[in-house]
Motif scaffolding. Sequence first.
Motif, PDB file in Angstrom:
ATOM      1  N   LEU A 181     -32.495  41.616 -29.623  1.00 30.47           N
ATOM      2  CA  LEU A 181     -33.819  42.061 -30.055  1.00 30.47           C
ATOM      3  C   LEU A 181     -34.878  40.983 -29.879  1.00 30.47           C
ATOM      4  CD1 LEU A 181     -32.762  43.832 -33.393  1.00 30.47           C
ATOM      5  CD2 LEU A 181     -33.435  44.946 -31.249  1.00 30.47           C
ATOM      6  N   GLY A 182     -34.434  39.767 -29.528  1.00 29.51           N
ATOM      7  CA  GLY A 182     -35.366  38.664 -29.383  1.00 29.51           C
ATOM      8  C   GLY A 182     -35.962  38.217 -30.706  1.00 29.51           C
ATOM      9  N   THR A 183     -35.188  38.336 -31.792  1.00 22.65           N
ATOM     10  CA  THR A 183     -35.718  37.984 -33.114  1.00 22.65           C
ATOM     11  C   THR A 183     -35.130  36.669 -33.603  1.00 22.65           C
ATOM     12  OG1 THR A 183     -34.017  39.407 -34.117  1.00 22.65           O
ATOM     13  CG2 THR A 183     -36.199  40.375 -33.732  1.00 22.65           C
ATOM     14  N   GLY A 184     -34.487  36.653 -34.774  1.00 15.49           N
ATOM     15  CA  GLY A 184     -34.103  35.410 -35.416  1.00 15.49           C
ATOM     16  C   GLY A 184     -32.870  34.740 -34.839  1.00 15.49           C
ATOM     17  N   VAL A 185     -32.625  33.508 -35.323  1.00 16.85           N
ATOM     18  CA  VAL A 185     -31.482  32.697 -34.938  1.00 16.85           C
ATOM     19  C   VAL A 185     -30.556  32.597 -36.148  1.00 16.85           C
ATOM     20  CG1 VAL A 185     -30.730  30.390 -34.255  1.00 16.85           C
ATOM     21  CG2 VAL A 185     -32.794  31.386 -33.238  1.00 16.85           C
ATOM     22  N   PHE A 186     -29.317  33.067 -36.005  1.00 14.68           N
ATOM     23  CA  PHE A 186     -28.358  33.113 -37.097  1.00 14.68           C
ATOM     24  C   PHE A 186     -27.175  32.202 -36.764  1.00 14.68           C
ATOM     25  CE2 PHE A 186     -30.952  36.740 -37.612  1.00 14.68           C
ATOM     26  CZ  PHE A 186     -30.890  37.128 -38.942  1.00 14.68           C
ATOM     27  N   SER A 187     -26.819  31.332 -37.702  1.00 10.41           N
ATOM     28  CA  SER A 187     -25.729  30.388 -37.470  1.00 10.41           C
ATOM     29  C   SER A 187     -25.053  30.053 -38.796  1.00 10.41           C
ATOM     30  CB  SER A 187     -26.246  29.107 -36.800  1.00 10.41           C
ATOM     31  OG  SER A 187     -27.184  28.458 -37.645  1.00 10.41           O
ATOM     32  N   ALA A 188     -23.957  29.308 -38.712  1.00  7.14           N
ATOM     33  CA  ALA A 188     -23.209  28.887 -39.900  1.00  7.14           C
ATOM     34  C   ALA A 188     -22.812  27.433 -39.735  1.00  7.14           C
ATOM     35  CB  ALA A 188     -21.969  29.762 -40.096  1.00  7.14           C
ATOM     36  N   VAL A 189     -22.450  26.795 -40.845  1.00  6.30           N
ATOM     37  CA  VAL A 189     -22.005  25.413 -40.787  1.00  6.30           C
ATOM     38  C   VAL A 189     -20.851  25.234 -41.761  1.00  6.30           C
ATOM     39  CG1 VAL A 189     -23.824  24.768 -42.412  1.00  6.30           C
ATOM     40  CG2 VAL A 189     -22.663  22.994 -41.131  1.00  6.30           C
ATOM     41  N   ARG A 190     -19.776  24.628 -41.270  1.00 10.10           N
ATOM     42  CA  ARG A 190     -18.586  24.345 -42.083  1.00 10.10           C
ATOM     43  C   ARG A 190     -18.560  22.867 -42.466  1.00 10.10           C
ATOM     44  NH1 ARG A 190     -13.948  26.534 -38.052  1.00 10.10           N
ATOM     45  NH2 ARG A 190     -14.492  28.750 -38.083  1.00 10.10           N
ATOM     46  N   PHE A 191     -18.125  22.605 -43.666  1.00  4.91           N
ATOM     47  CA  PHE A 191     -17.824  21.230 -44.034  1.00  4.91           C
ATOM     48  C   PHE A 191     -16.760  21.228 -45.112  1.00  4.91           C
ATOM     49  CE2 PHE A 191     -21.896  22.466 -45.975  1.00  4.91           C
ATOM     50  CZ  PHE A 191     -21.577  22.420 -47.333  1.00  4.91           C
ATOM     51  N   GLY A 192     -16.218  20.042 -45.373  1.00  2.00           N
ATOM     52  CA  GLY A 192     -15.106  19.915 -46.298  1.00  2.00           C
ATOM     53  C   GLY A 192     -15.553  19.677 -47.728  1.00  2.00           C
ATOM     54  N   ASN A 193     -14.701  19.000 -48.490  1.00  2.44           N
ATOM     55  CA  ASN A 193     -14.994  18.761 -49.903  1.00  2.44           C
ATOM     56  C   ASN A 193     -16.202  17.852 -50.047  1.00  2.44           C
ATOM     57  OD1 ASN A 193     -12.371  19.854 -49.734  1.00  2.44           O
ATOM     58  ND2 ASN A 193     -11.859  19.013 -51.734  1.00  2.44           N
ATOM     59  N   VAL A 194     -17.008  18.140 -51.073  1.00  2.00           N
ATOM     60  CA  VAL A 194     -18.243  17.404 -51.287  1.00  2.00           C
ATOM     61  C   VAL A 194     -18.107  16.539 -52.530  1.00  2.00           C
ATOM     62  CG1 VAL A 194     -20.712  17.589 -51.723  1.00  2.00           C
ATOM     63  CG2 VAL A 194     -19.619  19.176 -50.155  1.00  2.00           C
ATOM     64  N   LEU A 195     -18.348  15.242 -52.380  1.00  2.96           N
ATOM     65  CA  LEU A 195     -18.339  14.329 -53.518  1.00  2.96           C
ATOM     66  C   LEU A 195     -19.681  14.397 -54.227  1.00  2.96           C
ATOM     67  CD1 LEU A 195     -16.684  11.178 -51.887  1.00  2.96           C
ATOM     68  CD2 LEU A 195     -15.608  12.835 -53.410  1.00  2.96           C
ATOM     69  N   GLY A 196     -19.646  14.554 -55.539  1.00  2.00           N
ATOM     70  CA  GLY A 196     -20.879  14.566 -56.310  1.00  2.00           C
ATOM     71  C   GLY A 196     -21.330  15.945 -56.718  1.00  2.00           C
ATOM     72  N   SER A 197     -20.690  17.012 -56.230  1.00  2.00           N
ATOM     73  CA  SER A 197     -21.086  18.351 -56.639  1.00  2.00           C
ATOM     74  C   SER A 197     -20.401  18.715 -57.945  1.00  2.00           C
ATOM     75  CB  SER A 197     -20.706  19.369 -55.554  1.00  2.00           C
ATOM     76  OG  SER A 197     -19.301  19.471 -55.434  1.00  2.00           O
ATOM     77  N   ARG A 198     -20.935  19.753 -58.604  1.00  2.61           N
ATOM     78  CA  ARG A 198     -20.324  20.208 -59.849  1.00  2.61           C
ATOM     79  C   ARG A 198     -18.907  20.686 -59.573  1.00  2.61           C
ATOM     80  NH1 ARG A 198     -23.924  24.697 -62.450  1.00  2.61           N
ATOM     81  NH2 ARG A 198     -23.715  25.459 -60.337  1.00  2.61           N
ATOM     82  N   GLY A 199     -17.966  20.187 -60.363  1.00  2.00           N
ATOM     83  CA  GLY A 199     -16.581  20.593 -60.193  1.00  2.00           C
ATOM     84  C   GLY A 199     -15.878  19.924 -59.040  1.00  2.00           C
ATOM     85  N   SER A 200     -16.542  18.972 -58.377  1.00  2.00           N
ATOM     86  CA  SER A 200     -15.915  18.298 -57.245  1.00  2.00           C
ATOM     87  C   SER A 200     -14.841  17.344 -57.745  1.00  2.00           C
ATOM     88  CB  SER A 200     -16.960  17.521 -56.436  1.00  2.00           C
ATOM     89  OG  SER A 200     -17.383  16.373 -57.146  1.00  2.00           O
TER      90      SER A 200
END
Length: 523
Positions: free
Chosen positions: A328-347
């Motif tokens: 349709l020539g409209t938006g750009v849709f993507s995703a990003v993966r990453f592992g465990n995050v230090l400093g987040s709640r419950g990390s």
Amino acid sequence: MSPNSTSARPDPVRKIHDDLPPARPPGPPAGLRTLVVGAGSAGTALVRDLGRTPAFGLTPVGVLDDDPAKAGRAIGGVPLLGPLTDLTELAVRHRAQVVALAIPGLPAGRVRTLATAAAAAGAAVRYLPSFLSALRREVVGSDMRGLDVNRLIGRHEVHVVSSDIRTVIEGRRVLVTGAGGSIGSELCRQVNAFGPSELYMLDHDESNLHRLQLEIWGEALLTDHSLVIADIRDRPRIQQIFRDLKPEVVFHAAAHKHLPLLERHPSEAVKSNVLGTDHLVEAALATGAERFVLISTDKAADPTSVLGASKRLAELIVQANARDARGLGTGVFSAVRFGNVLGSRGSLLSVLAEQMRSGGPVTVTHPDVTRFFMTIEEAVGLVLEAGRMARGGEVFVLDMGDPVRIVDLVHNFAAQVQLGAEEVEIRYTGLRAGEKLNEALFSEGEVRLPTEHARIYATAVDPAAPAGTCPEDLAGGLTGLYEAAAGNCDAEVLRRLAGLLPGYRAPQEAPVPALSSPYPDGF
């Protein structure tokens, strides 16, 4: 106030906390926001030194001390905020990046308690070497030693965000879902620095939104149109929000993410992680959003858990709609993966800090279990950089170095808060249903592709991968999955997840039986 008006909102970049002395010049701190623990001679000298020497990279924003006679005073122009027992709360409230322990001669047990309290708030810890007390000499900023995140994760911290991000953020209406969570709130802080015309912060928890607004703008009257209370499961509400606010850039961080809980409640995982993503992507397409970035997880690579399976389906939804958007020539849709995050709640780091502080054993699932780790700043930098680089349909993955043994991270953390290896009791609990001994960043059916950023890769389906890696009738399969989840039929949800993702195998342990009716007798 119109949705595009910003006149009533304080400038978040130039405004400083209301509780900082008015004599301080306007503008953000030049260095890392630092809480100094101790208002004695050492703490006073440290505040003075850090203020005089910007090269140290630490800017005091508050001091803590237990002496009630000092309450309400300022130490070298820096306010005394409260007692040491409030360290975690005050570090979160004042967005402290560093906590400096400036009480020479403090008993080792007290140092450990304060260090773990700071780490639980996601702040790096700096402390004065104990020999300073014996020498009785004046403290200087260069005497500070720190909690070295590089030692914890076994590699150098990667800062992937660049000034080029401004090209996709500045002057645009940006929506962040799950804004009150750890990743979402850090996204809001970093996005805000790039000058969006509007920053809409969406969460279903009003307390999280209150805290977030206070952190970003220094006040939280809860009257600003930028705060949006909504549940991403509610399709009409999401459609209404997108029609009214017309966000141009969307960062989707809202999700259920605790693996063991989702193994017990797979219908809830589907409702939030899969159906919620579907609602957002549909609304973004319908209203012409320019960019949509899904925050995913390494558990989506060859998933063995409900969490991983639900996030892999979310990736597939984004990729399928990315193809439609390109057509349709409209938006750009993507995703990003990453592992465990230090400093987040419950990390892991916050759990370790709490377990060590309470004096109990540290629980680890298996002696050889490994995980990929990154700091919360790295994670958000990756998300922003992915949003800039995306052309549509990519799943981006950060080069996170080698996986880290959890046991090694425990020992490194303990050593940095002055806890000897012999003092750390580790209790092994065994891998839980759905957990892997070693995570992977790429599925066996994916190939790793370089991008313009040296530390970021993209995935593509391997032509030699077995058929069925991506289901041909994704939409049809999702309809049946959503119906099973709506009826809270967990066994059927697991069966349909396995049908949609041939590599996924439902756990052997039966889920908690669903209620026979959504409304038990008496309601």
